[in-house]
Design a protein around this motif. Sequence first.
Motif, PDB file in Angstrom:
ATOM      1  N   MET A 121      30.432  43.284  47.234  1.00  0.00           N
ATOM      2  CA  MET A 121      29.623  42.188  46.716  1.00  0.00           C
ATOM      3  C   MET A 121      29.411  42.403  45.213  1.00  0.00           C
ATOM      4  O   MET A 121      29.054  43.501  44.781  1.00  0.00           O
ATOM      5  N   PRO A 122      29.594  41.355  44.386  1.00  0.00           N
ATOM      6  CA  PRO A 122      29.461  41.532  42.935  1.00  0.00           C
ATOM      7  C   PRO A 122      28.004  41.708  42.507  1.00  0.00           C
ATOM      8  O   PRO A 122      27.083  41.365  43.252  1.00  0.00           O
ATOM      9  N   LYS A 123      27.843  42.235  41.305  1.00  0.00           N
ATOM     10  CA  LYS A 123      26.506  42.388  40.752  1.00  0.00           C
ATOM     11  C   LYS A 123      25.917  41.013  40.464  1.00  0.00           C
ATOM     12  O   LYS A 123      26.637  40.081  40.122  1.00  0.00           O
ATOM     13  N   VAL A 124      24.610  40.896  40.597  1.00  0.00           N
ATOM     14  CA  VAL A 124      23.929  39.641  40.290  1.00  0.00           C
ATOM     15  C   VAL A 124      23.591  39.648  38.807  1.00  0.00           C
ATOM     16  O   VAL A 124      22.985  40.592  38.314  1.00  0.00           O
ATOM     17  N   LYS A 125      24.018  38.611  38.098  1.00  0.00           N
ATOM     18  CA  LYS A 125      23.778  38.562  36.660  1.00  0.00           C
ATOM     19  C   LYS A 125      22.448  37.886  36.349  1.00  0.00           C
ATOM     20  O   LYS A 125      22.059  36.928  37.005  1.00  0.00           O
ATOM     21  N   THR A 126      21.781  38.378  35.304  1.00  0.00           N
ATOM     22  CA  THR A 126      20.558  37.783  34.801  1.00  0.00           C
ATOM     23  C   THR A 126      20.926  36.589  33.937  1.00  0.00           C
ATOM     24  O   THR A 126      21.944  36.619  33.255  1.00  0.00           O
ATOM     25  N   LYS A 127      20.108  35.548  33.944  1.00  0.00           N
ATOM     26  CA  LYS A 127      20.316  34.418  33.043  1.00  0.00           C
ATOM     27  C   LYS A 127      20.016  34.867  31.614  1.00  0.00           C
ATOM     28  O   LYS A 127      18.915  35.338  31.320  1.00  0.00           O
ATOM     29  N   SER A 128      20.999  34.753  30.729  1.00  0.00           N
ATOM     30  CA  SER A 128      20.863  35.270  29.359  1.00  0.00           C
ATOM     31  C   SER A 128      19.748  34.580  28.588  1.00  0.00           C
ATOM     32  O   SER A 128      19.041  35.209  27.808  1.00  0.00           O
ATOM     33  N   GLY A 129      19.576  33.277  28.804  1.00  0.00           N
ATOM     34  CA  GLY A 129      18.526  32.544  28.103  1.00  0.00           C
ATOM     35  C   GLY A 129      17.147  33.036  28.500  1.00  0.00           C
ATOM     36  O   GLY A 129      16.260  33.188  27.654  1.00  0.00           O
ATOM     37  N   ALA A 130      16.950  33.296  29.787  1.00  0.00           N
ATOM     38  CA  ALA A 130      15.661  33.778  30.278  1.00  0.00           C
ATOM     39  C   ALA A 130      15.386  35.186  29.775  1.00  0.00           C
ATOM     40  O   ALA A 130      14.256  35.537  29.449  1.00  0.00           O
ATOM     41  N   LYS A 131      16.440  35.989  29.698  1.00  0.00           N
ATOM     42  CA  LYS A 131      16.309  37.374  29.236  1.00  0.00           C
ATOM     43  C   LYS A 131      15.763  37.415  27.808  1.00  0.00           C
ATOM     44  O   LYS A 131      14.979  38.296  27.456  1.00  0.00           O
ATOM     45  N   LYS A 132      16.169  36.429  26.984  1.00  0.00           N
ATOM     46  CA  LYS A 132      15.738  36.394  25.588  1.00  0.00           C
ATOM     47  C   LYS A 132      14.339  35.809  25.425  1.00  0.00           C
ATOM     48  O   LYS A 132      13.674  36.072  24.424  1.00  0.00           O
ATOM     49  N   ARG A 133      13.901  34.995  26.380  1.00  0.00           N
ATOM     50  CA  ARG A 133      12.650  34.256  26.200  1.00  0.00           C
ATOM     51  C   ARG A 133      11.429  34.859  26.891  1.00  0.00           C
ATOM     52  O   ARG A 133      10.309  34.581  26.488  1.00  0.00           O
ATOM     53  N   PHE A 134      11.632  35.638  27.932  1.00  0.00           N
ATOM     54  CA  PHE A 134      10.504  36.143  28.714  1.00  0.00           C
ATOM     55  C   PHE A 134      10.477  37.664  28.739  1.00  0.00           C
ATOM     56  O   PHE A 134      11.525  38.306  28.715  1.00  0.00           O
ATOM     57  N   THR A 135       9.247  38.227  28.785  1.00  0.00           N
ATOM     58  CA  THR A 135       9.090  39.669  28.966  1.00  0.00           C
ATOM     59  C   THR A 135       8.063  39.917  30.059  1.00  0.00           C
ATOM     60  O   THR A 135       7.163  39.098  30.259  1.00  0.00           O
ATOM     61  N   LEU A 136       8.192  41.033  30.739  1.00  0.00           N
ATOM     62  CA  LEU A 136       7.258  41.379  31.803  1.00  0.00           C
ATOM     63  C   LEU A 136       6.090  42.176  31.258  1.00  0.00           C
ATOM     64  O   LEU A 136       6.260  43.010  30.371  1.00  0.00           O
ATOM     65  N   THR A 137       4.901  41.940  31.802  1.00  0.00           N
ATOM     66  CA  THR A 137       3.748  42.760  31.463  1.00  0.00           C
ATOM     67  C   THR A 137       3.682  43.917  32.460  1.00  0.00           C
ATOM     68  O   THR A 137       4.420  43.941  33.442  1.00  0.00           O
ATOM     69  N   GLY A 138       2.789  44.846  32.229  1.00  0.00           N
ATOM     70  CA  GLY A 138       2.653  45.992  33.108  1.00  0.00           C
ATOM     71  C   GLY A 138       2.223  45.620  34.505  1.00  0.00           C
ATOM     72  O   GLY A 138       2.593  46.266  35.479  1.00  0.00           O
ATOM     73  N   SER A 139       1.432  44.556  34.623  1.00  0.00           N
ATOM     74  CA  SER A 139       0.938  44.145  35.940  1.00  0.00           C
ATOM     75  C   SER A 139       1.903  43.214  36.666  1.00  0.00           C
ATOM     76  O   SER A 139       1.593  42.727  37.750  1.00  0.00           O
ATOM     77  N   GLY A 140       3.055  42.916  36.051  1.00  0.00           N
ATOM     78  CA  GLY A 140       4.062  42.103  36.727  1.00  0.00           C
ATOM     79  C   GLY A 140       4.030  40.632  36.385  1.00  0.00           C
ATOM     80  O   GLY A 140       4.782  39.847  36.943  1.00  0.00           O
ATOM     81  N   LYS A 141       3.128  40.231  35.474  1.00  0.00           N
ATOM     82  CA  LYS A 141       3.107  38.839  35.023  1.00  0.00           C
ATOM     83  C   LYS A 141       4.215  38.643  33.992  1.00  0.00           C
ATOM     84  O   LYS A 141       4.762  39.610  33.471  1.00  0.00           O
ATOM     85  N   VAL A 142       4.528  37.390  33.692  1.00  0.00           N
ATOM     86  CA  VAL A 142       5.611  37.098  32.753  1.00  0.00           C
ATOM     87  C   VAL A 142       5.024  36.471  31.493  1.00  0.00           C
ATOM     88  O   VAL A 142       4.299  35.477  31.563  1.00  0.00           O
ATOM     89  N   LYS A 143       5.331  37.092  30.353  1.00  0.00           N
ATOM     90  CA  LYS A 143       4.840  36.631  29.064  1.00  0.00           C
ATOM     91  C   LYS A 143       5.844  35.671  28.449  1.00  0.00           C
ATOM     92  O   LYS A 143       7.044  35.819  28.620  1.00  0.00           O
TER      93      LYS A 143
END
Length: 64
Positions: free
Chosen positions: A1-23
């Motif tokens: 089974m191939p690796k699941v790729k992350t959406k590049s646009g989302a990777k650039k726009r969002f970051t995770l906080t320590g508690s798991g919320k998305v900034k």
Amino acid sequence: MPKVKTKSGAKKRFTLTGSGKVKRKHAYKSHILTKKSTKRKRNLTHAGLVSSADMNRVKQMLNI
């Protein structure tokens, strides 16, 4: 089974906080800034959190 790729646009726009919320950053802060008030531009500077309605969709794009 191939690796699941992350959406590049989302990777650039969002970051995770320590508690798991998305900034996220605010929109309307990139251009045509002369007609916007200083107060409005200053308030757009601060990062926000992704709403709970969109949280699952964003996490799915980030493969979390």
